[in-house]
Design an enzyme around this catalytic site. Structure first.
Site, PDB file in Angstrom:
ATOM      1  N   GLY A   1       0.831  -1.204   0.000  1.00  0.00           N
ATOM      2  CA  GLY A   1       0.000   0.000   0.000  1.00  0.00           C
ATOM      3  C   GLY A   1       0.860   1.245   0.000  1.00  0.00           C
ATOM      4  O   GLY A   1       0.543   2.239   0.646  1.00  0.00           O
TER       5      GLY A   1
ATOM      6  N   HIS B   1      -4.035   2.286   9.982  1.00  0.00           N
ATOM      7  CA  HIS B   1      -4.915   3.252  10.663  1.00  0.00           C
ATOM      8  C   HIS B   1      -6.138   3.626   9.828  1.00  0.00           C
ATOM      9  O   HIS B   1      -7.064   4.246  10.343  1.00  0.00           O
ATOM     10  CB  HIS B   1      -4.128   4.500  11.094  1.00  0.00           C
ATOM     11  CG  HIS B   1      -3.757   5.439   9.996  1.00  0.00           C
ATOM     12  ND1 HIS B   1      -3.224   6.684  10.232  1.00  0.00           N
ATOM     13  CD2 HIS B   1      -3.847   5.349   8.632  1.00  0.00           C
ATOM     14  CE1 HIS B   1      -3.002   7.304   9.083  1.00  0.00           C
ATOM     15  NE2 HIS B   1      -3.371   6.507   8.112  1.00  0.00           N
TER      16      HIS B   1
END
Length: 473
Positions: free
Chosen positions: A289, A363
């Site tokens: 990512g 997160h």
């Protein structure tokens, strides 16, 4: 409520506030204040010595906002911030303090307005002793002069800009960092758009008996604010008619993209300095990512033996190819850096890498999704592989065995010195139904995926690098 009833209500609550304050004896309060004063004095001397050393040393051309503080300076700053916050809490009348906090969103709104109007650039060449007449500023930015005065005075009250004489404004040391700083401006504006609207919807969502218990990323305050069930990146990339009549991604996407570069740069220097990347040698790091590979671009230059793989969605990797061929083509051409399209909710195709790196990824997701992401990495890891998670680390006010505690009488997490981590946690709640995590919360997620927290490197830039390892068979 009648005026007399309102007055009685206020008096009653003022008395309660006074009663709460005297629960801590005068002797205890005095002792705490004296301790805080001593801490402030000691920490201030550290800061002053650093300033004096800067003046004696060679001229530093690095902008103040991107300069990495020394460990001593970083510690002194957070002690000062935490001590000042605690000082206010002890000395300020409780009702006044609570009222100020309840209205503090107007401070952020004033800053949003100043950022959108580019007030910092308007004042960039203004004589700091004379300032610029608000009528001239208003004419340049298209805001009514009287209303703009009130916005700027609100910011001047907290030392962002200065009113040097009536209706004449100039820069303060804090506001100067916004001059010609588009990345910072976009970071500030980011919080003025859908995130700000989502915080309004968060109020009702949390009190909804059903939605309060949902951790579905498509049932967050973001969806309530935007009126659809799209995730933030889906919403921003959605093609719409733009102000110039063209069809393309929402204009907000440009602000988000610049903002992410800005916040990445702000924390990157500390992350590179405070984690021992050189110990990885010629190992392979997979940036899961990783966006267009900004972190790997830096790592590839700083640590030329490291082999790197950048993974993200196909559309992002296509953008990354253009950027890398412009910025560092030889890294791609030699094969030392690879760009690979990959969905981190699918099995990890790069097996037996030394490091799987997740920066600002977990997160964005609730626990179940994080377990899925980590479980795919766990399956791809060799026995001595590790996962490095770079996120904001929530330090509980009661402390954590994984993190350094502040000196007494500050709370273990340094109090107001780390309030951003907590407010950003609420931003994650509002936008993703996700969270920043304490070490213990990350450990609970990791265990479900067959991993464990081994160590946390607390970096000076506001994030932590957490090492995860496999269960021992």
């Amino acid at each position: 409520m009648s005026s007399s009833a309102a007055l009685l209500f206020l008096i009653r609550h003022l008395r309660r506030g006074f009663a709460a304050r005297i629960a801590m004896s005068a002797t205890d309060r005095a002792k705490t204040l004296r301790t805080l004063i001593g801490m402030l004095n000691d920490a201030s001397e550290v800061v002053i010595k650093e300033w004096e050393a800067e003046e004696r040393g060679p001229i530093n051309t690095t902008p103040e906002q991107t300069r990495l503080a020394s460990p001593a300076m970083f510690e002194a700053r957070r002690i000062i911030s935490g001590a000042c916050g605690m000082f206010l809490d002890i000395t300020q009348e409780p009702t006044t303090r609570l009222t100020e906090v309840a209205n503090s969103f107007f401070l952020s709104r004033a800053l949003h307005i100043a950022a959108k109007a580019k007030i910092a650039d308007v004042l960039s060449n203004v004589d700091e002793n004379e300032g610029l007449l608000v009528d001239i500023i208003a004419m340049k930015v298209g805001i009514n002069a009287q209303k703009l005065t009130r916005v700027l005075r609100t910011l001047c009250t907290i030392h962002i800009f200065r009113e040097v004489k009536p209706y004449h404004f100039a820069h303060s040391p804090t506001s100067r960092v916004m001059i010609d700083n588009e990345y910072l401006r976009c970071w500030l504006l980011l919080h003025a758009m859908e995130i700000y609207s989502a915080t309004d919807k968060l109020f009702d969502l949390l009190f909804d008996p059903v939605k309060t218990n949902s951790y579905n990323p498509r049932e967050s305050a973001w969806q309530e604010a935007t009126g659809d069930n799209l995730l933030p990146y889906e919403y921003l990339e959605q093609h719409v008619e733009r102000p110039d009549g063209s069809v393309g991604p929402r204009p907000q996407l440009d602000i988000w993209s610049h903002a992410m570069v800005g916040v990445g740069r702000a924390s990157a220097a500390a992350m590179y300095a405070d984690y021992p990347w050189e110990a990885l040698g010629c190992g392979t790091l997979v940036d899961v990512g990783g966006g267009v590979g900004g972190t790997c671009l830096d790592l590839s230059r700083k640590f030329p033996n490291l082999r790197l793989v950048v993974q993200d969605r196909l559309e992002t990797i296509r953008k990354a190819e253009t950027i890398w061929m412009h910025e560092y083509p030889e890294a791609i051409q030699t094969g030392r850096v690879r760009l690979v399209a990959h969905d981190f909710f699918a099995p990890q195709p790069i097996r037996d890498a030394d490091v799987y790196f997740l920066r600002y990824v977990l997160h964005d997701w609730p626990d179940d999704e994080c377990v899925a992401i980590l479980a795919h990495l766990r399956e791809a890891m060799k026995p001595d592989s590790m996962v490095l998670v770079a996120d904001h680390v929530i330090h509980p006010t009661a402390g954590s065995a994984y993190l350094k505690s502040a000196p007494s009488p500050l709370p273990p997490n340094y109090g107001s010195a780390h309030q951003f981590e907590n407010t950003h946690d609420l931003a994650m709640m509002a936008t993703h139904n996700a969270m920043e995590r304490t070490p213990e919360m990350l450990e609970a997620v990791a265990v479900r995926a067959g991993l464990h927290v081994i160590k946390i490197w607390e970096c000076r830039g506001g994030i932590g690098v957490t090492e995860l390892r496999r269960d021992v068979a």
